[in-house]
Design a protein around this motif. Structure first.
Motif, mmCIF file in Angstrom:
data_model
loop_
_atom_site.group_PDB
_atom_site.id
_atom_site.type_symbol
_atom_site.label_atom_id
_atom_site.label_comp_id
_atom_site.label_asym_id
_atom_site.label_seq_id
_atom_site.Cartn_x
_atom_site.Cartn_y
_atom_site.Cartn_z
ATOM 1 N N LEU A 1 0.812 -1.116 -0.167
ATOM 2 C CA LEU A 1 -0.110 0.072 -0.083
ATOM 3 C C LEU A 1 0.762 1.180 -0.087
ATOM 4 O O LEU A 1 1.995 1.253 0.636
ATOM 5 N N ASP A 2 0.366 2.394 -0.590
ATOM 6 C CA ASP A 2 0.910 3.378 -0.494
ATOM 7 C C ASP A 2 0.842 4.297 0.476
ATOM 8 O O ASP A 2 -0.466 4.738 1.020
ATOM 9 N N ARG A 3 1.673 4.457 1.626
ATOM 10 C CA ARG A 3 1.590 5.094 2.942
ATOM 11 C C ARG A 3 2.134 6.464 2.933
ATOM 12 O O ARG A 3 2.526 7.084 4.098
ATOM 13 N N LEU B 1 -9.445 5.727 -0.822
ATOM 14 C CA LEU B 1 -10.555 4.835 -1.157
ATOM 15 C C LEU B 1 -9.608 3.761 -2.085
ATOM 16 O O LEU B 1 -10.476 2.536 -1.818
ATOM 17 N N ALA B 2 -8.911 3.897 -3.001
ATOM 18 C CA ALA B 2 -8.186 2.846 -3.523
ATOM 19 C C ALA B 2 -7.532 1.648 -2.481
ATOM 20 O O ALA B 2 -7.529 0.603 -2.658
ATOM 21 N N ALA B 3 -7.070 2.470 -1.505
ATOM 22 C CA ALA B 3 -6.394 1.498 -0.285
ATOM 23 C C ALA B 3 -7.641 0.524 0.454
ATOM 24 O O ALA B 3 -7.244 -0.614 0.482
ATOM 25 N N VAL B 4 -8.817 1.162 0.480
ATOM 26 C CA VAL B 4 -9.854 0.387 1.076
ATOM 27 C C VAL B 4 -10.071 -0.955 0.238
ATOM 28 O O VAL B 4 -10.353 -1.984 0.604
ATOM 29 N N GLU B 5 -10.392 -0.626 -1.344
ATOM 30 C CA GLU B 5 -10.510 -1.614 -1.977
ATOM 31 C C GLU B 5 -9.314 -2.698 -1.923
ATOM 32 O O GLU B 5 -9.848 -3.901 -1.823
ATOM 33 N N LYS B 6 -8.311 -2.331 -1.720
ATOM 34 C CA LYS B 6 -7.120 -3.188 -2.077
ATOM 35 C C LYS B 6 -6.938 -4.082 -0.630
ATOM 36 O O LYS B 6 -6.785 -5.251 -0.481
ATOM 37 N N ILE B 7 -7.408 -3.450 0.450
ATOM 38 C CA ILE B 7 -7.463 -3.806 1.739
ATOM 39 C C ILE B 7 -8.428 -5.142 1.813
ATOM 40 O O ILE B 7 -7.998 -6.480 2.262
ATOM 41 N N TRP B 8 -9.494 -5.066 1.374
ATOM 42 C CA TRP B 8 -10.682 -5.922 1.273
ATOM 43 C C TRP B 8 -10.623 -6.948 0.350
ATOM 44 O O TRP B 8 -10.419 -8.249 0.521
ATOM 45 N N PHE B 9 -9.956 -6.838 -0.929
ATOM 46 C CA PHE B 9 -9.575 -7.772 -1.499
ATOM 47 C C PHE B 9 -8.400 -8.658 -1.480
ATOM 48 O O PHE B 9 -8.350 -9.849 -1.714
ATOM 49 N N GLY B 10 -7.528 -7.943 -0.741
ATOM 50 C CA GLY B 10 -6.070 -8.845 0.100
ATOM 51 C C GLY B 10 -6.886 -9.630 0.875
ATOM 52 O O GLY B 10 -6.260 -10.942 0.940
ATOM 53 N N ALA C 1 -3.629 0.143 9.059
ATOM 54 C CA ALA C 1 -2.615 -0.043 7.816
ATOM 55 C C ALA C 1 -1.482 1.185 7.726
ATOM 56 O O ALA C 1 -0.690 1.101 6.796
ATOM 57 N N GLY C 2 -1.749 1.757 8.472
ATOM 58 C CA GLY C 2 -0.656 3.106 8.578
ATOM 59 C C GLY C 2 -1.037 3.975 7.534
ATOM 60 O O GLY C 2 -0.267 4.893 7.182
ATOM 61 N N LEU C 3 -2.171 4.082 7.165
ATOM 62 C CA LEU C 3 -2.614 4.949 6.066
ATOM 63 C C LEU C 3 -3.318 6.301 6.705
ATOM 64 O O LEU C 3 -3.368 7.581 5.889
ATOM 65 N N LEU C 4 -3.727 6.351 7.815
ATOM 66 C CA LEU C 4 -4.293 7.420 8.449
ATOM 67 C C LEU C 4 -3.478 7.447 9.869
ATOM 68 O O LEU C 4 -3.430 6.514 10.471
ATOM 69 N N SER C 5 -3.220 8.730 10.329
ATOM 70 C CA SER C 5 -2.860 8.863 11.761
ATOM 71 C C SER C 5 -3.997 8.983 12.702
ATOM 72 O O SER C 5 -5.027 9.218 12.315
ATOM 73 N N ALA C 6 -3.658 8.748 13.867
ATOM 74 C CA ALA C 6 -4.603 8.747 15.076
ATOM 75 C C ALA C 6 -5.268 10.253 14.865
ATOM 76 O O ALA C 6 -6.549 10.404 15.246
#
Length: 618
Positions: free
Chosen positions: A440-442, A457-466, A545-550
């Protein structure tokens, strides 16, 4: 997408946004339908029994047909068919259903299968006979390839004998009653010759005159369908003989009389060809759902602006839209409706220009868009109905038909879950499956940046298909169904995320085509609200996944609230961009500021007081 420009005067914000929603050539593409539904024959009648409403739908179908320069041209144009559904859907769902069946499934299939001029279509083009389509059977819906209706070749008479072998093989839900005049149908049946199965083919069969079913055809009305007066029926055949010319594509390939030899691949190709009109049908279902959602939302926004309620502790009255609890859901619905409309255009554009090489991908996008848009339409329409209270439950206010009508779109032309399942299998197994395993692009980003939101949004798709791919690969079952069951849950979530990403990309494309100014600002607000609400729903996965910070997760509620306020502030203008004819809105009482007049009683006790006051008597 490009926005139409004019050399004489700059377009208004509303006009620019209408161009975004309806496409660059919206006046040419949609003007005919906007004018048609504004005319008296298409105005909303008062009341009426289901049979009267059904009769009106067929009467309107004939008026529509007389208004066309060519029914064949309409049937051959998926863009025009989509526009038909987009505008007729909010006006008369029953009319939309029978028109879609006649022009797309019936006439369109005839035109697709037979060479131009090889068959006399005059009865159907002039509506001396209404066309219908008989594919689904009681026991075979999404598995139509397993249908049991047979068409057995009769060598002596050089024709076919249509027969329904059991109750499960009855054709399910076609509009085959004599209502609306004589009917002919395209019947999907299994072509048999000397005991050999040659696959599913289409046969043109006269079904009824204007009074009853023809000999050899049995038609029985189904129980009333929720919200629809369409004459849905069970249809069966009892050793009905039809000439060889009834077979669509009878002249294609092969040898002479009685030669139907084909390989398994040929049989599958012919079946897919037989149901080929399902793709324009799915586009039309998306159009119908998007148009109905826009109309319902426009009414809800208008009603919320002139429905006045008392303020806190006896303060002045305010419109119900002034409350966040009321305008918040409508603002979210506005972002969703724009996304639905843009995804519909994206799928339509992709289908219209696809080549044989990318046809499968275009068909998949059409299927995913149909499922996602119709599901979103249901949520929007139900929310708008609720925001309009008890008055929206009354038929004269237009919403009840749309609440129930969208349920039909969810099931028509392929059940939504089945469409998602096929798309999931294609994306997981056929369309470069290794891409779900790539990192994933972090790269950090800003929640105010639409590009960053698009990456999320692209990452959400990738997470679920992964996840789906991992579950499929780790399943120890030899049973293919068991393996699919192991991964299908996250796979369907992946398809949902795929639809959101496609809609977000359509938003970005539309925004890039707009000139700077108010229209672009409004579209950017809608785009960000749409994306942020989806990111919020998936914030846990994105954080893990480290794509959003707290901190960004903490910021999501405030950022969303700011956008809801911005969209709500411009809701009337955004609703105006739907370009709904004034005549359409005038037929729905709660869409106007004088909605209470629809309930006035000419003999009410207040009338005497009003008469005295007008006469100057105290």
């Amino acid at each position: 997408m490009t926005v139409p420009l004019t050399d004489t005067a700059p377009l208004s914000t509303v006009d620019l946004l209408t161009g975004v929603l309806l496409g660059a050539g919206y006046r040419r593409e949609h003007g005919f339908w906007q004018r048609l539904i504004s005319t008296e024959p298409f105005r909303r009648p008062a009341g009426g029994t289901p049979e009267e409403r059904l009769g009106l739908a067929y009467e309107r179908l004939r008026i529509l047909n007389r208004s066309l320069d060519s029914g064949a041209r309409l049937a051959a144009d998926p863009r025009a068919l989509a526009a038909l559904h987009e505008w007729l859907g909010p006006v008369d769902p029953a009319l939309t259903t029978v028109a879609g069946i006649h022009y797309n499934l019936f006439l369109g299939s005839l035109l697709d299968h037979d060479a131009v001029g090889s068959r006399d279509l005059s009865d159907h083009l002039t509506m001396r006979r209404v066309g219908t389509f008989l594919c689904t059977e009681v026991a075979h819906g999404n598995d139509a390839a397993a249908m049991e209706t047979t068409a057995t070749y009769d060598r002596a008479r050089d024709g076919f004998v249509l027969h329904t072998p059991n109750a499960g093989a009855q054709k399910f839900m076609p509009n085959t009653s004599p209502a609306g005049g004589p009917k002919s149908g395209l019947v999907a049946a299994r072509l048999m010759d000397d005991g050999e199965d040659h696959g599913i083919r289409l046969f043109l069969v006269p079904l009824t005159d204007d009074v009853r079913a023809l000999p050899g055809v049995r038609v029985r009305r189904l129980p009333a369908r929720m919200g629809s007066p369409v004459d849905h029926c069970l249809t069966a055949f009892d050793q009905l003989f039809v000439e060889r010319s009834a077979l669509l594509g009878a002249r294609e390939g092969g040898g002479g009389q009685g030669d139907f030899s084909s390989t398994r691949a040929d049989r599958r190709r012919r079946f897919l060809t037989s149901i080929g009109r399902v793709v324009p049908g799915r586009i039309s279902m998306s159009a119908c759902a998007a148009g109905s959602a826009r109309a319902t939302l426009a009414v809800a926004v208008r009603y919320g602006g002139h429905r006045m309620i008392s303020g806190a502790r006896g303060a002045r009255t305010v419109p119900v839209n002034a409350h966040r609890t009321h305008h918040g859901p409508l603002a979210s619905a506005m972002a969703t409706v724009f996304a639905m409309s843009l995804l519909h255009r994206r799928a339509l554009d992709r289908w219209e220009v696809c080549t044989e090489e990318d046809r499968a991908a275009a068909e998949r996008l059409v299927a995913v868009a149909k499922a996602w848009i119709t599901w979103q339409a249901r949520a929007v329409i139900v929310q708008c109905r609720e925001r309009c209270g008890a008055q929206a439950l009354l038929e004269n206010n237009g919403m009840t038909e749309l609440v129930t009508g969208v349920e039909g779109a969810i099931t028509a032309e392929g059940d939504n879950v089945a469409l998602y399942s096929k798309a999931a299998a294609d994306l997981l197994l056929a369309a470069d499956p290794d891409r779900w395993d790539t990192p994933l692009d972090r790269t950090p980003g800003d929640l105010a940046d639409p590009y960053f939101l698009g990456r999320l949004l692209a990452a959400v798709e990738k997470i679920w298909f992964g996840r789906a791919r991992e579950r499929l690969l780790s399943a120890i079952h030899d049973d293919r169904l068991a393996r699919w069951n192991a991964g299908s849950g996250p796979a369907l979530r992946g398809v949902e995320a795929h639809a959101y990403r496609q809609a977000a990309e359509a938003f970005a494309q539309a925004r890039a085509a707009l000139p700077g100014g108010a229209a672009r600002e409004r579209l950017t607000e809608l785009e960000r609200l749409f994306a942020l609400e989806w990111v919020a729903r998936n914030s846990g996965d994105l954080l893990a996944a480290g794509l959003l910070s707290a901190d960004q997760v903490d910021q999501l509620p405030d950022a969303t609230e700011e956008l809801i306020a911005a969209v709500a502030a411009h809701a009337p203008e955004l609703a105006e961009s739907f370009a709904l004819p004034a005549e359409l809105l005038a037929d729905w009482p709660i869409a106007g500021p004088d909605y209470a007049d629809a309930y006035d009683d000419p003999e009410g006790p207040w009338q005497a007081g009003a008469a005295l006051a007008s006469a100057g008597t105290v």
